[in-house]
Design an enzyme around this catalytic site. Structure first.
Site, PDB file in Angstrom:
ATOM      1  N   TYR A 145      47.262   6.660  49.063  1.00 48.64           N
ATOM      2  CA  TYR A 145      47.627   5.309  48.636  1.00 48.64           C
ATOM      3  C   TYR A 145      48.388   4.593  49.758  1.00 48.64           C
ATOM      4  CZ  TYR A 145      46.275   6.936  43.972  1.00 48.64           C
ATOM      5  OH  TYR A 145      45.579   7.432  42.897  1.00 48.64           O
ATOM      6  N   GLU A 151      48.429  11.151  48.403  1.00 46.28           N
ATOM      7  CA  GLU A 151      47.077  10.956  47.878  1.00 46.28           C
ATOM      8  C   GLU A 151      46.286   9.817  48.521  1.00 46.28           C
ATOM      9  OE1 GLU A 151      48.019  14.142  45.258  1.00 46.28           O
ATOM     10  OE2 GLU A 151      49.270  12.510  45.932  1.00 46.28           O
ATOM     11  N   GLN A 189      36.916  17.207  32.695  1.00 52.92           N
ATOM     12  CA  GLN A 189      35.914  16.466  31.938  1.00 52.92           C
ATOM     13  C   GLN A 189      36.500  15.328  31.111  1.00 52.92           C
ATOM     14  OE1 GLN A 189      33.581  20.438  30.826  1.00 52.92           O
ATOM     15  NE2 GLN A 189      32.657  18.667  29.886  1.00 52.92           N
ATOM     16  N   ARG A 216      57.332  11.266  46.714  1.00 56.60           N
ATOM     17  CA  ARG A 216      56.181  12.174  46.744  1.00 56.60           C
ATOM     18  C   ARG A 216      55.522  12.087  48.106  1.00 56.60           C
ATOM     19  NH1 ARG A 216      51.401  13.589  42.339  1.00 56.60           N
ATOM     20  NH2 ARG A 216      50.836  15.517  43.397  1.00 56.60           N
ATOM     21  N   HIS A 261      42.273  10.945  47.960  1.00 54.89           N
ATOM     22  CA  HIS A 261      41.177  10.860  47.000  1.00 54.89           C
ATOM     23  C   HIS A 261      39.812  10.825  47.688  1.00 54.89           C
ATOM     24  CE1 HIS A 261      43.628  10.745  43.503  1.00 54.89           C
ATOM     25  NE2 HIS A 261      44.226   9.617  43.801  1.00 54.89           N
TER      26      HIS A 261
END
Length: 673
Positions: free
Chosen positions: A168, A166, A341, A216, A254
């Site tokens: 990081y 992701e 949401q 991961r 991201h």
């Protein structure tokens, strides 16, 4: 009944036996920022363990202050914190589950002024520029990972997961786009992967063989300058050799300009990237991202792409996902609809996560369970999300509920929302509501508008009105012209608009209507159509998994969006999905005009003024998306008869198709009776 033998089969991982192949993925909740944080976390994870999920990944916690997601974010680097974590691990173990601590160093994504990275260079999603770690600091950070891993085992965790995906810190080391080092932790491919390998080796050496060690990996970076499939496969082999028991797969960074987990992404879209990892190693591999039903999970494992599946948001939506699968009642699973949401949008705006379809998520200690002390006869008017949610929760508490719906089907405005491309998951929500209403014995009276006389004379202890909203019609010349239609007319198919359309109002409904008029539903249902639309190479031959361009088919209509406010259109859309909507509309050449004054609608089209200059836009139709009014006609009639009905949902507050607020309010009222 569908067969789920694969996901229900136990799996040996290292020295641990998992009871099934379903895993709760790690997620940010920000529950640690509330009162009684560890009690909340214990209840949150304990509830999911009781739901028979095979393994829980908790976290992620940073190993040092510079790696936290934000000021005050999760950090686990001191023995003084062990007892707090034991509250969580004991709750999970007491419910028969297993839990792993994810160790996550945010790197240049850390929203703190002292953030660090392999090299200098600010992330476009952060206001802070990172300090480039020197060699000594890099080794010290590796030691910090080991320290947190050791603390986690002392706190009772069954193992740890090293977050290397992701975008990081660790992912920043592996990708050339963020690693311009020329020391032992950079340069060649071997140099770029050294940092994560040293982390895995050091953690394995300190923990020994028993605790689970999961890594991961970024199975596809979706970034120019990211790793290609060949490097990822070789890296996975070396992660296995370094001591990992299992490899979990992440997708994208991201800051990637490609959606990865929103509802507009097809289910299990990333299987090719996951399969690339699976084929490279002999240890189990876990799939992730947009796996939200047992059927999808079973098919994915059957395809050979993975050995088990990670589902984060689906366990927000239904903590009993695995238990219901085992019991063969999958039609009762409250499915994650990928709306983001109440989870990601709240996290990205510094609020705590919950779930649109399950307001109890993250708030377990606030909602009483079990039967009410006194059972009541309840009338509920309106079968939209508020009315259905209230009826289900009230019936679960033991109340006798009669639900009146004037239309021939339940759903209310959900029936319009599900027609929008990228929102097909709303069908799952409607399926769940209908199944639960039936199994709970709620009396549903379709096609029967409730009258004030009937409600007053019916002997009900309480009357709850969920009568929804009506479109607000602005007042200007020509608003009654045949070209002027409401969003209800369009989304229900009552009116088929022409090839040139103006949309008045640029909130969520306005953007949904634009998607409906322009969108291709195949993009969110077929992964190959999705990849073409977003410029993705699923085989990841090029660095980062991106192609040279996106496909640009001819738009179905010419669409023009207007709003009165003089600010960028879509400014208030969801943080995690608004950019997707805006990107797709830009691709379709939608014009967006702010600060408009509407003058008239006539045979010529829409007359409007911007900055004092008048314009005429030739269009076939003008779609009114200018807000809503609460439908309180029945409320006023009943009040006049001396009753005191309760309002929920749009009937209480007329906001845009806001199922989040409606379901939360309905649930809270039902458990308070």
């Amino acid at each position: 009944m569908a067969n789920f033998d694969r996901i229900l089969t136990p799996l040996n991982v290292g020295s641990t036996v998992l009871p099934n192949r379903m895993v709760m993925g790690a997620m940010h909740t920000r529950l640690e920022t509330l009162d009684r944080p560890h009690e909340r976390l214990a209840a949150f994870y304990g509830t999911r363990a009781a739901g028979e999920i095979g393994l829980i990944l908790g976290g992620g916690f940073s190993p040092n202050p510079e790696g936290v997601m934000e000021e005050g974010g999760p950090l686990f680097n001191s023995a003084s914190q062990i007892e707090e974590h034991r509250l969580v691990t004991q709750a999970v173990h007491g419910a028969g589950g297993k839990i792993i601590l994810q160790i996550l160093h945010a790197g240049r994504y850390a929203k703190v002024p002292h953030c660090v990275a392999p090299s200098s260079g600010k992330a476009r999603i952060n206001t802070f520029s990172p300090h480039a770690l020197n060699n000594e600091e890099a080794w010290r950070t590796i030691a910090d990972f080991v320290n947190t891993a050791e603390l986690a085992i002392e706190a009772g965790y069954d193992g740890i997961e090293v977050m290397g995906s992701e975008g990081y810190l660790i992912n920043e080391f592996t990708a050339a786009v963020t690693n311009q080092r020329d020391d032992e932790f950079g340069g060649s491919f071997e140099g770029r992967i050294r940092f994560p390998l040293e982390v895995v080796r050091a953690v394995r050496a300190r923990l020994g063989g028993a605790p689970l060690l999961i890594y991961r990996i970024s199975s596809i970076d979706l970034m120019d300058g990211g790793m290609p499939a060949s490097e990822i496969a070789e890296f996975a082999k070396q992660v296995e050799a370094a001591g990992a028991d299992l490899i979990n797969t992440g997708v994208g960074w991201h800051e990637s300009a490609v959606p990865t987990i929103a509802a507009s992404v097809p289910r299990a879209a990333w299987r090719e990237a996951i399969r690339n990892v699976k084929q490279a190693v002999s240890i189990p591999v876990m799939a992730s991202n947009r796996i939200n039903t047992p059927e999808v999970a079973e098919e994915l494992i059957a395809s050979g792409a993975a050995d088990l599946v990670s589902m984060a948001r689906p366990l927000l939506a239904d903590p009993d996902f695995a238990k219901k699968t085992r019991l063969g009642i999958v039609d009762e699973i409250n499915t994650c609809i990928g709306c983001n949401q109440a989870c990601l949008d709240r996290i990205f705006t510094e609020r705590t996560a919950t779930c649109l379809v399950n307001p109890r998520a993250g708030r377990e200690i606030e909602f009483p369970m079990g039967k009410a002390s006194t059972f009541k006869r309840l009338a509920v008017v309106g079968g939209g999300p508020a009315g259905m949610a209230f009826s289900i929760n009230a019936a679960e508490r033991g109340h006798q509920v009669t639900l009146f719906e004037a239309e021939s089907r339940l759903g209310g405005q959900l029936n319009m929302a599900k027609e929008v491309p990228g929102k097909a998951e709303f069908n799952e929500m409607l399926r769940y509501f209908n199944v639960r209403l039936h199994k709970l014995g709620v009396t549903v009276r379709l096609g029967e508008p409730a009258s004030a006389d009937e409600l007053v004379a019916g002997g009900f202890d309480e009357v709850i009105l969920a009568t929804g909203v009506t479109p607000r019609v602005p007042d200007f010349v020509g608003i009654d012209h045949f070209k002027a239609v409401t969003y209800v007319d369009v989304l229900t198919g009552k009116v088929v608009v022409g090839s040139r359309v103006a949309i008045i109002g640029a909130g969520g409904i306005g953007f949904d209507v634009a998607e409906f008029l322009l969108g291709d539903a195949e993009e969110s249902l077929d992964r190959h159509a999705f990849f073409r639309a977003w410029g993705v190479d699923p085989e990841n031959i090029r660095h980062g998994g991106l192609t040279s361009g996106r496909s640009h088919g001819k738009p179905r209509r010419s669409v023009h969006m207007f709003q009165r406010k003089d600010e960028p259109l879509g400014k208030r859309l969801g943080k995690s999905t608004g950019w997707i909507l805006k990107a797709r509309l830009r691709k379709a050449s939608v014009t967006m005009i702010a600060g408009a004054t509407y003058n008239a609608i006539d045979d010529e089209g829409l007359h409007y003024t911007v900055d004092g200059t008048s314009h005429v836009l030739p269009v076939d139709h003008v779609v009114l998306c200018a807000g809503q009014n609460s439908n309180r006609t029945l409320y006023d009639e009943i009040k006049a008869r001396g009753l005191n009905p309760k309002l929920i949902g749009g009937a209480d507050v007329a906001s845009e198709l806001d199922a989040l607020r409606a379901i939360d309010q309905a649930t809270r009222l039902a458990v308070s009776l």
